[in-house]
Design an enzyme around this catalytic site. Structure first.
Site, PDB file in Angstrom:
ATOM      1  N   LYS A 122       0.822  -1.217   0.000  1.00  0.00           N
ATOM      2  CA  LYS A 122       0.000   0.000   0.000  1.00  0.00           C
ATOM      3  C   LYS A 122       0.856   1.267   0.000  1.00  0.00           C
ATOM      4  O   LYS A 122       2.072   1.200   0.141  1.00  0.00           O
ATOM      5  CB  LYS A 122      -0.973  -0.029   1.181  1.00  0.00           C
ATOM      6  CG  LYS A 122      -1.841  -1.296   1.233  1.00  0.00           C
ATOM      7  CD  LYS A 122      -2.819  -1.413   0.076  1.00  0.00           C
ATOM      8  CE  LYS A 122      -3.336  -2.816  -0.137  1.00  0.00           C
ATOM      9  NZ  LYS A 122      -4.564  -3.165   0.490  1.00  0.00           N
TER      10      LYS A 122
HETATM   11  C1  LIG Z   1      -5.497  -4.355   0.799  1.00  0.00           C
HETATM   12  C2  LIG Z   1      -6.929  -4.065   0.872  1.00  0.00           C
HETATM   13  C3  LIG Z   1      -7.694  -4.346   2.016  1.00  0.00           C
HETATM   14  C4  LIG Z   1      -7.149  -5.122   3.171  1.00  0.00           C
HETATM   15  O1  LIG Z   1      -6.051  -4.529   3.763  1.00  0.00           O
HETATM   16  P1  LIG Z   1      -5.189  -5.345   4.840  1.00  0.00           P
HETATM   17  O2  LIG Z   1      -4.431  -4.255   5.570  1.00  0.00           O
HETATM   18  O3  LIG Z   1      -4.291  -6.270   4.084  1.00  0.00           O
HETATM   19  O4  LIG Z   1      -6.129  -6.060   5.732  1.00  0.00           O
HETATM   20  C5  LIG Z   1      -9.010  -3.940   2.046  1.00  0.00           C
HETATM   21  N1  LIG Z   1      -9.570  -3.312   1.010  1.00  0.00           N
HETATM   22  C6  LIG Z   1      -8.888  -3.042  -0.120  1.00  0.00           C
HETATM   23  C7  LIG Z   1      -9.576  -2.304  -1.234  1.00  0.00           C
HETATM   24  C8  LIG Z   1      -7.551  -3.430  -0.234  1.00  0.00           C
HETATM   25  O5  LIG Z   1      -6.889  -3.195  -1.363  1.00  0.00           O
END
Ligand SMILES: *Cc1c(COP(=O)(O)O)cnc(C)c1O
Length: 296
Positions: free
Chosen positions: A188
């Protein structure tokens, strides 16, 4: 040395972790605070200041942040939650934790974000929550979504896993809805390896998230090892184990201080992709570059 295929393809992720981050994490490890403690508190304060929101609650993932937000919205069995067709599985998965039903809403063909018009068609008397996702960091049309939610009595929980930093009409994502969930997963825009955050301006929602993220322990429980705290605590609910740790928070603090600069770098890369795309498909609708520059 032979070149492997892996080095030629786009890598899964390339985190920007420099000396400063390594030093910050090492110092935290040396401090002895390896679970939730003062660094997590500092990260929450810095995040809340950056976003311009009253409460930022650090958790172990965005999935946890979404789960806790749905719990705070008092979702229950049989309720329906509007989620976009195009998202990561976590957005819909957390709804099923409550034996509630994720109802798929179509996305618009330009930015791939949840369509407020289709959401309107999918509302039933059982609909309780709408969860817009800012896909690829493009903010959803939050004005239409917030209007719809207000007229139909729905709670808005934003999945902002891709959306730090991002603004909708000059307002930071994380300030617009009752609750917003951020992800700090490895891929992210800001990472702590694994991690997440819930932002809210509502004291009661913040208290509920804070209670449920750590076993349902009475609020000051994590401070029970410090001079401020007390060894006495109560378990008022069956909560979850969703706390963030101090070494992760130390990394998060450094990442946050470089957030705008990393965003500018991504914009440059996106513009490069746009330039190349226009060579092969000049009238293509898709643009990689981010429409929402901080300060817009
Ligand atoms: C990555 C992601 C999540 C989950 O995030 P985590 O921190 O891995 O639990 C939720 N929603 C979207 C749109 C994502 O891309």
């Amino acid at each position: 040395m032979t070149t492997s295929i892996a080095t030629k393809s786009v890598p899964f992720h390339v985190p920007s972790i420099g000396e400063e981050a390594i030093r910050a994490v090492t110092e935290t490890l040396e401090s002895g605070w390896i679970t939730t403690g003062p660094k997590t508190r500092s990260f929450e304060e810095a995040f809340a200041r950056f976003i311009g929101v009253r409460h930022a609650l650090a958790v172990s993932s965005c999935t946890a942040a979404l789960h806790l937000s749905l719990d705070a919205a008092r979702l229950s069995e049989g309720d329906e939650v509007l989620v976009p067709t195009l998202t990561f599985a976590a957005t819909g998965e957390v709804v099923t934790y409550f034996k509630a039903k994720p109802v798929l809403v179509d996305v618009d063909p330009i930015h791939f974000n949840l369509s407020a018009e289709d959401a309107k068609r999918k509302i039933t008397p059982k609909t309780k929550v709408i969860m817009p996702v800012h896909f690829g960091g493009h903010p959803c049309r939050m004005d239409s979504i917030l209007d719809l939610a207000a007229t139909r009595g729905l709670t808005v929980i934003e999945d902002a896993a891709h959306a730090i930093p991002a603004k909708f009409r000059g307002q930071n994502i994380g300030t617009l809805s009752p609750m917003t969930a951020f992800s700090f997963y490895a891929t992210k825009t800001l990472t702590t390896g694994e991690g997440g955050m819930v932002t809210t301006n509502d004291d009661a929602l913040a208290n509920r998230v804070s209670l449920m993220r750590l076993h349902g322990m009475s609020r000051d429980a994590w401070k029970r090892y410090t001079a401020e705290g007390t060894w006495r605590y109560e378990l008022t609910e069956a909560g979850y184990k969703y706390n963030l740790t101090d070494p992760q928070a130390a990394l998060g603090l450094v990442q946050l201080s470089h957030c705008e600069e990393m965003w500018r770098r991504r914009v440059k890369i996106a513009q490069k992709y746009d330039g190349l795309a226009s060579l092969c498909c000049p009238r293509g609708a898709f643009r990689a570059s981010h429409p929402s520059r901080p300060g817009d």
